[in-house]
Write an enzyme that holds these catalytic residues in place. Structure first.
Site, mmCIF file in Angstrom:
data_model
loop_
_atom_site.group_PDB
_atom_site.id
_atom_site.type_symbol
_atom_site.label_atom_id
_atom_site.label_comp_id
_atom_site.label_asym_id
_atom_site.label_seq_id
_atom_site.Cartn_x
_atom_site.Cartn_y
_atom_site.Cartn_z
ATOM 1 N N SER A 146 0.810 -1.123 -0.158
ATOM 2 C CA SER A 146 0.135 0.062 0.090
ATOM 3 C C SER A 146 0.902 1.314 0.091
ATOM 4 O O SER A 146 1.483 1.553 -0.944
ATOM 5 C CB SER A 146 -0.883 0.071 1.205
ATOM 6 O OG SER A 146 -1.892 0.957 1.029
ATOM 7 N N ASP A 226 -10.074 -5.888 -3.563
ATOM 8 C CA ASP A 226 -9.526 -4.566 -2.641
ATOM 9 C C ASP A 226 -10.252 -3.503 -2.556
ATOM 10 O O ASP A 226 -10.668 -2.916 -3.529
ATOM 11 C CB ASP A 226 -8.198 -4.198 -3.123
ATOM 12 C CG ASP A 226 -7.379 -3.383 -2.243
ATOM 13 O OD1 ASP A 226 -7.734 -2.716 -1.470
ATOM 14 O OD2 ASP A 226 -6.276 -3.544 -2.085
ATOM 15 N N HIS A 259 -7.250 -6.242 0.774
ATOM 16 C CA HIS A 259 -6.042 -5.425 1.050
ATOM 17 C C HIS A 259 -5.167 -5.905 2.231
ATOM 18 O O HIS A 259 -4.377 -5.304 2.692
ATOM 19 C CB HIS A 259 -6.731 -3.749 1.242
ATOM 20 C CG HIS A 259 -5.451 -2.920 1.157
ATOM 21 N ND1 HIS A 259 -5.118 -2.531 0.012
ATOM 22 C CD2 HIS A 259 -4.897 -2.090 1.908
ATOM 23 C CE1 HIS A 259 -3.840 -1.611 0.071
ATOM 24 N NE2 HIS A 259 -4.002 -1.025 1.339
#
Length: 280
Positions: A146, A226, A259
């Site tokens: 991320s 995600d 995620h």
């Protein structure tokens, strides 16, 4: 350095240290996993950069990376995600700016410019410290998740030849054009959006020259389930830039994955193998 903890795992050792950083002018904590091979020889290093709200502990506790790292003889180093111990305006008010959200840039806007220099810390200070105090080589690779995936990409792209390989899980690839990046870059870098481009992987790819060193292949996994995919991550932007410039990229879209660290743990072995091959 002060040793905070030491835990044996898969024949190697996970250790946490605190030290005073000259880059961010505060005490910083980092974790290092030394595989069993490090007891008799120097080993290469993979630096892992974590995402928003994380510390040095998240990856080490949740990714399930030690078994494969021990098998491959690969050291893992994970720094914190921002300076700690300061109390600037708005620093602790939200999850996506300030504490735990350093974005791996060198801030230019006061007061954050005084200490929020995570780029210098990751690229220069931490590797120098690690290579001076641990049985590791100067062979480095870098990865992250991320915000940390964004950090890994820009560190590799801005420093051709420094890293042998780069990979990322669900990276923020175009921070100049997403809410997370726009908020962070405004606070750290100011209102001039032209200055943001040097911290954006998609923009860096578009501006790269023809240097062979600069063409380090990108290896990315992205979960198709995600929640942040469309608004924040935008992998298609990086993919288009790579296609336009001929930059090598492997972008794997993984159906059903989100995620979380469950996603990372599912594919971390393949990333470690990718880096180990480059480091050898």
């Amino acid at each position: 350095m002060e040793l905070l903890s030491s835990t044996k795992s898969f024949g190697g050792w996970l250790k946490r240290y605190q030290h005073h950083s000259t880059s961010v002018k505060s005490d910083m904590t980092f974790a290092i996993f030394l595989p069993p091979q490090a007891e008799t020889q120097r080993v290469p290093v993979l630096y892992w950069l974590s995402g928003l709200t994380c510390t040095d502990e998240n990856f080490m506790q949740k990714a399930g990376a030690f078994r494969k790292a021990a098998e491959l003889g690969l050291a893992l180093v994970c720094p914190d995600t921002s300076p700690r111990g300061t109390d600037y305006p708005s620093e602790h008010e939200s999850y996506d700016f300030g504490s735990g959200a350093g974005f791996y840039v060198n801030a230019t806007v006061a007061p954050y410019s005084n200490t929020y220099r995570m780029y210098d810390y990751v690229v220069e200070e931490l590797p120098t410290l690690v290579e001076a105090h641990f049985p590791v080589t100067d062979k480095r690779s870098i990865s992250g998740h991320s915000m940390g995936g964004h950090g890994a990409l820009i560190c590799a792209l801005k420093n051709p030849g420094v890293y042998q390989s780069v990979s990322a899980f669900a990276p923020i690839v175009h921070p100049t054009n997403c809410p997370w990046g726009e908020k962070a870059f405004t606070g750290y870098l100011g209102e001039d959006r032209a200055t943001w481009k040097e911290w954006d992987a998609t923009c860096l790819i578009e501006s790269l020259g023809e240097s062979t060193e600069a063409r380090l292949p990108l290896f990315i996994d992205q979960g198709e389930a995600d929640n942040f995919l469309v608004e924040q991550l935008k992998p298609e932007a990086l993919e288009a830039a790579c296609e336009k410039t001929g930059h090598p990229i492997t972008l794997r879209r993984q159906p059903g994955y989100d995620h979380s660290y469950f996603f990372i743990a599912s594919f971390i072995d393949e990333h470690l193998e990718h880096h180990s091959k480059a480091l050898s």
